[in-house]
Design an enzyme around this catalytic site. Structure first.
Site, PDB file in Angstrom:
ATOM      1  CE  LYS A 169      -3.407   2.919   0.677  1.00 17.38           C
ATOM      2  NZ  LYS A 169      -4.511   3.269  -0.133  1.00 17.38           N
TER       3      LYS A 169
ATOM      4  CE  LYS B 176      -3.779   7.442   7.478  1.00 10.75           C
ATOM      5  NZ  LYS B 176      -3.950   6.058   6.904  1.00 10.75           N
TER       6      LYS B 176
HETATM    7  P1  NAP Z   1     -12.612   8.175   7.985  1.00 11.68           P
HETATM    8  O1  NAP Z   1     -14.018   8.508   7.195  1.00 11.68           O
HETATM    9  O2  NAP Z   1     -12.172   9.306   8.713  1.00 11.68           O
HETATM   10  O3  NAP Z   1     -13.043   7.187   9.091  1.00 11.68           O
HETATM   11  C1  NAP Z   1     -12.479   6.927  10.222  1.00 11.68           C
HETATM   12  C2  NAP Z   1     -12.879   5.804  11.032  1.00 11.68           C
HETATM   13  O4  NAP Z   1     -11.851   5.491  12.043  1.00 11.68           O
HETATM   14  C3  NAP Z   1     -14.195   6.350  11.630  1.00 11.68           C
HETATM   15  O5  NAP Z   1     -14.983   5.193  11.917  1.00 11.68           O
HETATM   16  C4  NAP Z   1     -13.760   6.759  13.225  1.00 11.68           C
HETATM   17  O6  NAP Z   1     -14.610   6.850  14.266  1.00 11.68           O
HETATM   18  C5  NAP Z   1     -12.551   5.593  13.347  1.00 11.68           C
HETATM   19  N1  NAP Z   1     -11.554   5.877  14.475  1.00 11.68           N
HETATM   20  C6  NAP Z   1     -10.632   6.965  14.230  1.00 11.68           C
HETATM   21  N2  NAP Z   1      -9.597   6.847  15.310  1.00 11.68           N
HETATM   22  C7  NAP Z   1     -10.312   6.014  16.039  1.00 11.68           C
HETATM   23  C8  NAP Z   1     -10.147   5.668  17.207  1.00 11.68           C
HETATM   24  N3  NAP Z   1      -8.846   6.076  18.193  1.00 11.68           N
HETATM   25  N4  NAP Z   1     -10.868   4.695  18.237  1.00 11.68           N
HETATM   26  C9  NAP Z   1     -11.748   4.232  17.377  1.00 11.68           C
HETATM   27  N5  NAP Z   1     -12.404   4.316  16.332  1.00 11.68           N
HETATM   28  C10 NAP Z   1     -11.416   5.521  15.534  1.00 11.68           C
HETATM   29  O7  NAP Z   1     -11.538   7.530   7.247  1.00 11.68           O
HETATM   30  P2  NAP Z   1     -11.770   6.566   6.070  1.00 11.68           P
HETATM   31  O8  NAP Z   1     -11.660   7.399   4.820  1.00 11.68           O
HETATM   32  O9  NAP Z   1     -12.749   5.617   6.263  1.00 11.68           O
HETATM   33  O10 NAP Z   1     -10.580   5.834   6.090  1.00 11.68           O
HETATM   34  C11 NAP Z   1     -10.369   4.654   6.916  1.00 11.68           C
HETATM   35  C12 NAP Z   1      -8.867   3.980   6.473  1.00 11.68           C
HETATM   36  O11 NAP Z   1      -8.889   3.534   5.246  1.00 11.68           O
HETATM   37  C13 NAP Z   1      -7.470   4.944   6.726  1.00 11.68           C
HETATM   38  O12 NAP Z   1      -6.557   4.219   7.234  1.00 11.68           O
HETATM   39  C14 NAP Z   1      -7.557   5.416   5.316  1.00 11.68           C
HETATM   40  O13 NAP Z   1      -5.912   5.932   4.984  1.00 11.68           O
HETATM   41  C15 NAP Z   1      -7.604   4.058   4.485  1.00 11.68           C
HETATM   42  N6  NAP Z   1      -8.233   4.530   3.197  1.00 11.68           N
HETATM   43  C16 NAP Z   1      -9.031   5.553   2.847  1.00 11.68           C
HETATM   44  C17 NAP Z   1      -9.246   5.949   1.415  1.00 11.68           C
HETATM   45  C18 NAP Z   1     -10.256   7.147   1.167  1.00 11.68           C
HETATM   46  O14 NAP Z   1     -10.309   7.260  -0.112  1.00 11.68           O
HETATM   47  N7  NAP Z   1     -10.853   7.623   2.257  1.00 11.68           N
HETATM   48  C19 NAP Z   1      -8.723   5.203   0.435  1.00 11.68           C
HETATM   49  C20 NAP Z   1      -8.057   3.891   0.852  1.00 11.68           C
HETATM   50  C21 NAP Z   1      -7.680   3.708   2.028  1.00 11.68           C
HETATM   51  P3  NAP Z   1     -15.610   8.003  14.358  1.00 11.68           P
HETATM   52  O15 NAP Z   1     -16.660   7.730  13.456  1.00 11.68           O
HETATM   53  O16 NAP Z   1     -15.884   8.104  15.882  1.00 11.68           O
HETATM   54  O17 NAP Z   1     -14.850   9.385  14.158  1.00 11.68           O
END
Ligand code: NAP
Length: 296
Positions: free
Chosen positions: A172, A240
């Site tokens: 990744k 990040k």
């Molecule tokens: P997001 O929308 O910001 O969601 C983050 C999630 O993690 C939320 O459910 C949040 O809970 C939870 N979270 C964060 N810190 C936490 C903690 N300390 N304890 C418990 N829950 C926690 O992010 P996302 O876009 O879904 O991304 C998630 C992962 O996938 C990341 O590692 C990102 O790099 C990866 N990713 C993202 C994409 C993209 O295009 N978005 C693509 C590929 C990979 P709350 O709802 O309470 O905040």
């Protein structure tokens, strides 16, 4: 027997992935720190649990998709974390993008309790998560990958077992090195085209089918020309991932001069409050240096 699935982290990515597991017929238990994000899944047939430990207690396979390394550590190792509730013989799949080294440590901690782990970071964005077309890069034991395959197939289209635990995260990060270096190339090329006085759309049209073509050029080039900074992937998340790249490269002793520079360019944009814009807004860092803007 069909495996019971747990899902922790219902953010932009987790929402779509969890819905696709329900659509595929899996019995699903979910937990999210902000409880309201569980509502649409409960309405679609999932059970809500009060803690990650309770998710683990009710699941054979627990999927995690949270933000960063410390967050995965919190939901696994915290007081009411997965480790506290997981049964021997269960499997944890981490779909977050986090540190490869921390992944190996977490896997060792889980293994001491008889719990297997796969790292399975994804690419394809929120659209891929919603449509079930993600690319999934998997690290871990082949037998566990085979066990998890029906789950991966419900969430993704291209599933590649790339090596042992941590290898998924490493691949990744390989992906992220390619993405940002490609983005910088696109941005420099558009700055040069603008300064050279050529029509930007025609320049893109002329070069994109040849050796210079790329996903970034085709998809984000027109967005840059239109000065449309809506994110497919935000600068904050991109940064990040670059931090993870540079930390891992430092441990490996690998020089990444270009990726280090791009990390600093994105930092200038974060310092200006632009972290929620798309990663193609990288061009704004070059515009600040050059004193002119592209497109519009
Ligand atoms: P997001 O929308 O910001 O969601 C983050 C999630 O993690 C939320 O459910 C949040 O809970 C939870 N979270 C964060 N810190 C936490 C903690 N300390 N304890 C418990 N829950 C926690 O992010 P996302 O876009 O879904 O991304 C998630 C992962 O996938 C990341 O590692 C990102 O790099 C990866 N990713 C993202 C994409 C993209 O295009 N978005 C693509 C590929 C990979 P709350 O709802 O309470 O905040």
């Amino acid at each position: 027997m069909t495996e019971r699935i747990g899902f922790i982290g219902l953010g932009i990515m987790g929402q779509g992935m969890a819905h696709n597991l329900l659509k595929a017929g899996f019995e699903l238990t979910v937990w999210n720190r902000t409880a309201s994000k569980m509502e649409s899944l409960v309405a679609a047939g999932a059970k809500a649990a009060q803690t990650p430990a309770k998710v683990a207690a009710q699941s054979d396979i627990v999927i995690i998709c949270v933000s960063d390394t410390a967050d995965v550590e919190a939901v696994i190792l915290g007081e009411h974390g997965v480790l506290a509730g997981a049964q021997s013989g269960s499997l944890v799949i981490d779909c977050s993008t986090i540190s490869p080294a921390a992944t190996q440590q977490l896997a060792a901690t889980l293994a001491a309790k008889g719990v297997a782990m796969l790292d399975a970071p994804v690419s394809g964005g929120s659209e891929g998560a919603a449509k079930g077309t993600l690319s999934i890069m998997v690290g871990g034991e082949a037998s566990e990958v085979a066990r998890a395959m029906p789950v991966f197939q419900a969430m993704g289209r291209t599933i590649t077992h790339v090596g042992s635990i941590g290898a998924g995260q490493t691949v990744k990060l390989v992906n992220q090195i390619l993405v940002v270096n490609n983005a910088l190339g696109v941005c420099e090329a558009l700055m040069f085209a603008q300064a050279g006085g050529v029509d930007l759309a025609k320049a893109l049209q002329a070069v994109q089918a040849g050796a210079a073509g790329s996903w970034m050029l085709t998809n984000r080039g027109p967005q840059i020309i239109a000065r449309d900074w809506r994110p497919g992937f935000t600068i904050d998340l991109q940064q990040k991932d670059l931090r993870l790249v540079l930390e891992a490269a430092d441990k490996l002793g690998t020089p990444l001069p270009s990726t280090s520079l791009i990390f600093q360019l994105y930092r200038t944009l974060q310092a200006q409050g632009l972290g929620s814009e798309g990663n193609h807004a990288l061009i704004k860092a070059l515009e600040h240096l050059a004193g002119f803007e592209v497109g519009g």
